[in-house]
Design an enzyme around this catalytic site. Sequence first.
Site, PDB file in Angstrom:
ATOM      1  N   LYS A   1       0.845  -1.212   0.000  1.00  0.00           N
ATOM      2  CA  LYS A   1       0.000   0.000   0.000  1.00  0.00           C
ATOM      3  C   LYS A   1       0.876   1.256   0.000  1.00  0.00           C
ATOM      4  CE  LYS A   1      -3.536  -2.809   0.926  1.00  0.00           C
ATOM      5  NZ  LYS A   1      -4.692  -3.114   0.113  1.00  0.00           N
TER       6      LYS A   1
HETATM    7  C1  LIG Z   1      -5.569  -4.175   0.781  1.00  0.00           C
HETATM    8  C2  LIG Z   1      -7.029  -4.140   0.716  1.00  0.00           C
HETATM    9  C3  LIG Z   1      -7.830  -4.465   1.834  1.00  0.00           C
HETATM   10  C4  LIG Z   1      -7.298  -4.898   3.168  1.00  0.00           C
HETATM   11  O1  LIG Z   1      -6.237  -5.718   3.113  1.00  0.00           O
HETATM   12  P1  LIG Z   1      -5.431  -6.255   4.400  1.00  0.00           P
HETATM   13  O2  LIG Z   1      -4.409  -7.103   3.751  1.00  0.00           O
HETATM   14  O3  LIG Z   1      -6.369  -6.984   5.265  1.00  0.00           O
HETATM   15  O4  LIG Z   1      -4.828  -5.076   5.116  1.00  0.00           O
HETATM   16  C5  LIG Z   1      -9.192  -4.347   1.688  1.00  0.00           C
HETATM   17  N1  LIG Z   1      -9.767  -3.925   0.538  1.00  0.00           N
HETATM   18  C6  LIG Z   1      -9.033  -3.596  -0.534  1.00  0.00           C
HETATM   19  C7  LIG Z   1      -9.746  -3.116  -1.748  1.00  0.00           C
HETATM   20  C8  LIG Z   1      -7.651  -3.709  -0.497  1.00  0.00           C
HETATM   21  O5  LIG Z   1      -6.940  -3.394  -1.585  1.00  0.00           O
END
Ligand SMILES: *Cc1c(COP(=O)(O)O)cnc(C)c1O
Length: 371
Positions: free
Chosen positions: A181
């Site tokens: 992210k």
């Molecule tokens: C990354 C992501 C999440 C959450 O991901 P985690 O790996 O649990 O932190 C949720 N929704 C979207 C659209 C994502 O890209």
Amino acid sequence: MKIPLSRPDITEADIEEVVAVLRSTQLSLGPKMEEFEARVSTYIGAPYGIAVNSGTSGLHLCIRALGIGPGDEVLVPSFTFVAAANAIRYEGAVPVFVDIELRTLNLDPTRLEEAITSRTRAIVVVHTFGVPADMQSILQIARKHHLRVIEDACEALGAEYQGTRVGAFGDLAVFAFYPNKQITTGEGGMIVTQDPRLAADIRAMRNQGRYVSDAWEQHSVLGWNYRLSEINCALGCAQMRRIDEILASRRNVAESYNRSLSTLRGVKVPVLSYEDRSTSWFVYVIQLDPTFARDERDRLMQHLLHQGIGCGRYFAPIHAQPAYSGVSVLHSLPNTDFVSQRTIALPFFNRLADESVFEVTEALEEGLSLL
Ligand SMILES: *Cc1c(COP(=O)(O)O)cnc(C)c1O
């Protein structure tokens, strides 16, 4: 991989901030968590931030906090990461998939109303790839039908819609800090909200159902251990200090790709700027022209991987996942099916060098010529 799909950007200052926590005596529920919550919520422009151990945990608590449960329906795109729909199922509610618009790859507001029934409780709006969804139309529909709005902003920290950062629109919003992210805490997430009651409930549920006002070992509601440690929060604080610089470097990489790929035939590059919203670059996803079949896309990806270039199909739609074979698809999803057959995510991270962008371009060109 010679050029990985994603790579975290950790500086010496980030490391020092984490080490300082390790040298302290408080490793959970401490000052770094409070600081990280304040930094993110202030940045978004929402009064409350609640750190959790993943974006998925955050989404789960949002569904739970809104009292959504068995028999309830929640509208959600299928062209997204599986967590957005899983969170609905954790509470026994039903995800109802709604198609996306081709321009932004986000929920198509014109397809929402046909999916609303007497059991619909909420909309999970995803700002896919860091591009804000059409919040004006979606909020209007939500108000008209008395639906709650959860923003899945896990891919969109810092994106703006009509001058306001995403995460400040819904009843609740969730950010995520997995290593791919915009900023990372290793694993982690954050819920932001304007609502003090929802904030207090979520704060309690993340910490075994204990309200701040509860006595020691008093569990007022069913809770979970979704806490984010001080170690993670310290990394988050250090990364948030550089957020402007991080988002600018990601934008530069996207611009560099768009320039470099502009000569390739058969490739549609992502939109760099919209009139009423700005992207926070999460991944860099190209789309192959409709003349290419799905297996040609897959062969092109194989070619890139053989050259040591990381790539991925973002997204394989949720409704087609084996884990969703028991969940009915009630509405047609032509755009979801169309787009998901022709997308390729290319290597994308803060410090991706221009030479790597050119290398990826050359490999793509060669791969296309072999199809
Ligand atoms: C990354 C992501 C999440 C959450 O991901 P985690 O790996 O649990 O932190 C949720 N929704 C979207 C659209 C994502 O890209």
